[in-house]
Write a protein that holds these residues in place. Structure first.
Motif, short mmCIF file in Angstrom:
data_model
loop_
_atom_site.label_atom_id
_atom_site.label_comp_id
_atom_site.label_asym_id
_atom_site.label_seq_id
_atom_site.Cartn_x
_atom_site.Cartn_y
_atom_site.Cartn_z
N PRO A 28 2.79 3.46 -17.31
CA PRO A 28 3.95 3.26 -16.43
C PRO A 28 3.67 3.83 -15.03
CG PRO A 28 4.67 4.08 -18.57
CD PRO A 28 3.17 4.15 -18.56
N VAL A 29 4.16 3.14 -14.01
CA VAL A 29 3.92 3.52 -12.62
C VAL A 29 5.03 4.47 -12.16
CG1 VAL A 29 3.56 2.67 -10.27
CG2 VAL A 29 2.81 1.30 -12.22
N SER A 30 4.65 5.58 -11.56
CA SER A 30 5.66 6.51 -11.04
C SER A 30 6.15 6.04 -9.68
CB SER A 30 5.06 7.92 -10.92
OG SER A 30 4.09 7.95 -9.89
N ASP A 31 7.26 6.63 -9.19
CA ASP A 31 7.80 6.19 -7.91
C ASP A 31 6.87 6.55 -6.76
OD1 ASP A 31 8.21 8.90 -8.09
OD2 ASP A 31 10.35 8.84 -7.58
N GLU A 32 6.00 7.58 -6.93
CA GLU A 32 5.05 7.92 -5.88
C GLU A 32 3.89 6.91 -5.81
OE1 GLU A 32 5.77 10.10 -8.32
OE2 GLU A 32 7.04 11.61 -7.34
N GLU A 33 3.77 6.07 -6.82
CA GLU A 33 2.66 5.13 -6.90
C GLU A 33 3.07 3.70 -6.58
OE1 GLU A 33 0.03 7.31 -10.40
OE2 GLU A 33 1.72 6.02 -10.97
N MET A 34 4.23 3.53 -5.96
CA MET A 34 4.70 2.17 -5.63
C MET A 34 5.30 2.14 -4.23
SD MET A 34 8.12 1.88 -8.09
CE MET A 34 7.30 2.32 -9.62
N VAL A 35 5.06 1.03 -3.54
CA VAL A 35 5.60 0.81 -2.19
C VAL A 35 6.14 -0.61 -2.14
CG1 VAL A 35 5.08 0.65 0.28
CG2 VAL A 35 3.95 2.40 -1.13
N PHE A 36 7.35 -0.75 -1.62
CA PHE A 36 7.96 -2.06 -1.43
C PHE A 36 8.28 -2.24 0.05
CE2 PHE A 36 8.85 -0.74 -5.74
CZ PHE A 36 8.59 -1.89 -6.48
N PRO B 109 3.48 -2.35 5.39
CA PRO B 109 4.02 -1.09 5.92
C PRO B 109 3.00 0.03 5.86
CG PRO B 109 4.91 -1.55 3.75
CD PRO B 109 4.15 -2.77 4.14
N ALA B 110 3.21 1.04 6.71
CA ALA B 110 2.30 2.19 6.76
C ALA B 110 2.23 2.89 5.41
CB ALA B 110 2.76 3.17 7.84
N ALA B 111 3.31 2.86 4.66
CA ALA B 111 3.32 3.51 3.34
C ALA B 111 2.34 2.85 2.39
CB ALA B 111 4.72 3.48 2.75
N GLY B 112 2.09 1.55 2.56
CA GLY B 112 1.11 0.87 1.73
C GLY B 112 -0.30 1.34 2.01
N ILE B 113 -0.57 1.65 3.27
CA ILE B 113 -1.87 2.20 3.65
C ILE B 113 -1.99 3.64 3.14
CG2 ILE B 113 -3.35 2.81 5.60
CD1 ILE B 113 -1.95 0.53 7.15
N GLY C 91 15.86 4.79 -6.21
CA GLY C 91 16.47 4.36 -4.95
C GLY C 91 15.46 4.18 -3.84
N LEU C 92 14.28 3.67 -4.16
CA LEU C 92 13.24 3.51 -3.15
C LEU C 92 13.66 2.52 -2.08
CD1 LEU C 92 9.97 3.38 -5.32
CD2 LEU C 92 10.79 5.27 -3.91
N ASP C 93 13.49 2.90 -0.84
CA ASP C 93 13.85 2.03 0.28
C ASP C 93 12.76 1.00 0.52
OD1 ASP C 93 16.19 3.44 0.76
OD2 ASP C 93 15.19 4.85 2.12
N LEU C 94 13.17 -0.13 1.07
CA LEU C 94 12.20 -1.11 1.55
C LEU C 94 11.60 -0.61 2.86
CD1 LEU C 94 14.00 -4.56 1.07
CD2 LEU C 94 11.92 -3.81 -0.09
N LYS C 95 10.30 -0.66 2.97
CA LYS C 95 9.62 -0.27 4.21
C LYS C 95 9.41 -1.53 5.07
CE LYS C 95 9.13 3.84 2.44
NZ LYS C 95 9.98 4.97 2.87
N SER C 96 9.79 -1.44 6.31
CA SER C 96 9.65 -2.58 7.20
C SER C 96 8.21 -2.68 7.72
CB SER C 96 10.61 -2.44 8.38
OG SER C 96 10.48 -3.54 9.26
N TYR C 97 7.75 -3.91 7.90
CA TYR C 97 6.45 -4.14 8.54
C TYR C 97 6.54 -5.39 9.39
CZ TYR C 97 5.47 -7.60 4.81
OH TYR C 97 5.52 -8.67 3.94
N SER C 98 5.73 -5.42 10.42
CA SER C 98 5.74 -6.56 11.34
C SER C 98 4.96 -7.72 10.75
CB SER C 98 5.13 -6.17 12.69
OG SER C 98 5.89 -5.14 13.30
N ALA C 99 5.49 -8.92 10.89
CA ALA C 99 4.77 -10.11 10.48
C ALA C 99 3.42 -10.16 11.19
CB ALA C 99 5.58 -11.36 10.79
#
Length: 479
Positions: free
Chosen positions: A268-276, A463-467, A450-458
């Motif tokens: 199972p993936v923890s919340d620290e291991e996922m980015v949306f 998002p920076a969180a994915g990096i 309650g993970l927020d969506l991270k915005s990224y530019s087209a």
């Protein structure tokens, strides 16, 4: 009396049929790979004549098949195979006419459903009531549900008319030549398999990146999102093929048994291991690109980007992270698997000032198809002082090496396997449900956290969180 060999295409006037299915069937016809007497019956709600459907098929072939694969003097022979019957699958009417068109029960019949999932159950009920399902094989296009519960409902409905051995769940990535070459690379080359484990591999990256936005699929996509649209099927199948144990044989049971073991071993993936994330306005291919909400024309918390850190809890992969990343409106269209090997345990070149970089294997699925192994080499020179080493690629370009062979659409192989009754490259029910179980747990963790969506530019790489997901482990994405 047995009916002649036939193929029924539900959703025959839809986008998938025009772009992929009809051109693929024509290409198989040109290469004389279809059974000689195979009849192809298209059906949808649109009221068309046979000639109008054939005109649609001709236009699809000319628009979506490479010109060097269009043999004009063979088009008429292919079109002669086609018939069309309008059927509204939400009512029983029309299925009896469909049964007559394919010659009743018995014989050799394949059925392909490329309709919305909500039409699967009434379609299968209609096929069963009309006797069309008897002895037939059925191919099911994704998505197979929106979660484990709805997937089970669809699978139960299918099983009511079609046993598992005659059920062909399609993931078109499994029809790609490079994906099949992944198994050849691993199991036909002695040099890789001894290192293909936690002892030799540092981490694995799987990326499926798209540059496009919604492209008219707003309603479907907003109900689905990147996690269910890409991770649940394509990416988990790539992960399973990358990580599975060597099967005893290349038969469908052996291969799929090994894949499902991997899927069941996913931690199972923890919340620290996922980015949306969700794309905002930006630039794509040098042009201004609207954000997701502008594309959609409303508000939404649907993710268009997902990055995950996955682990497989078994002996082979203990401690090896698998980084998954997919998204829309990213910088580049790319699907690839990257195997990052570990560094050598001791560098004999360090005293001469040389720096080593660990070997990396890149398996590119699209748009190019290649296998690239990055190895260390010495730069030319007399080396009276320091030794200069740098990484160089050993390339196998599949499109270049096999350029004399046609580059086939993935659906050519899958349709032919459906017609021939070979289930090896199709997904078994226990695989689908193992995938949904893992993805549903991710969705539940996201909801509870309650993970927020991270915005990224087209036009960027998300998002920076994915990096940061990889960078905090000392790992960089293969951009």
């Amino acid at each position: 009396m047995n009916r002649p060999a036939s193929l029924i295409l539900f959703g025959a006037t839809g986008d998938l049929s025009r772009r992929m299915l009809l051109p693929s069937l024509y290409a198989l016809h040109v290469d004389r790979l279809l059974p000689g007497g195979l009849n192809i019956v298209g059906t949808a709600r649109s009221r068309l004549s046979d000639d109008e459907f054939r005109a649609t098929a001709r236009a699809a072939i000319e628009a979506h098949l490479p010109k060097d694969r269009v043999v004009t003097d063979r088009i008429e022979g292919f079109l002669a195979r086609l018939r069309y019957l309008p059927v509204d699958v939400t009512t029983p009417d029309g299925f009896d006419d469909l049964a007559k068109a394919v010659g009743g029960s018995g014989g050799d019949l394949s059925i392909f459903l490329s309709t919305a999932p909500q039409f699967f159950e009434p379609t299968i009920a209609g096929l069963k009531a009309a006797g069309i399902a008897d002895g037939a094989r059925i191919g099911l296009e994704k998505p197979l549900g929106l979660d484990l519960e709805t997937s089970r409902q669809i699978n139960d409905a299918v099983a009511n008319a079609f046993p598992e051995e005659r059920t062909f769940r399609i993931d078109h990535y499994l029809g790609k030549e490079t994906v099949q070459n992944l198994m050849v690379l691993r199991f036909a080359n002695m040099m890789f398999e001894p290192l293909w484990n936690a002892g030799g591999i540092d981490h694995v990256q799987i990326t499926v990146a798209e540059t496009v936005g919604l492209e008219g699929r707003g309603g479907f996509y907003d109900d689905t999102g990147a996690l269910r649209d890409m991770v649940q099927n394509h990416m988990l199948q790539l992960l399973a093929l990358t990580a599975m144990e060597p099967p005893a044989d290349l038969d469908s049971t052996s291969v799929r048994d090994e894949k499902v073991k991997v899927l069941r071993a996913l931690r199972p993936v923890s919340d620290e291991e996922m980015v949306f994330g969700q794309y905002g306005p930006g630039s794509s291919a040098g042009e201004a690109a609207p954000g997701y909400l502008e594309d959609l024309g409303g508000t939404s918390d649907t993710e268009t980007f997902v990055a995950l850190k996955a682990h497989i809890d078994n002996w082979r992969w203990q401690g090896v992270p698998f980084y998954l990343r997919t998204g829309k409106r990213l910088a580049e269209r790319r699907s690839e698997i990257v195997i990052q090997f570990k560094c050598v345990p001791h560098s004999i070149f360090a005293s001469r000032g040389a720096k080593l970089t660990a070997n990396r294997l890149v398996i590119r699925l699209q748009p190019e198809e290649y296998v690239r192994l990055l190895v260390m080499a010495k730069e030319p020179g007399l080396d009276r002082g320091e030794v200069t080493l740098r990484q160089v690629p050993l390339d196998l370009s599949l499109s270049e090496t096999f350029k004399a062979r046609p580059r086939r659409i993935a659906y050519e192989r899958l349709l032919l396997d459906l017609i021939d009754g070979d289930p090896t490259l199709f997904v078994r029910r226990d695989e689908v449900e193992a995938q949904w179980r893992w993805v549903d747990a991710i969705r539940e963790t996201r909801r509870k956290s309650g993970l927020d969506l991270k915005s990224y530019s087209a036009g960027g790489w998300g998002p920076a969180a994915g990096i940061a997901l990889t960078e905090r482990d000392g790992v960089s994405w293969n951009d």
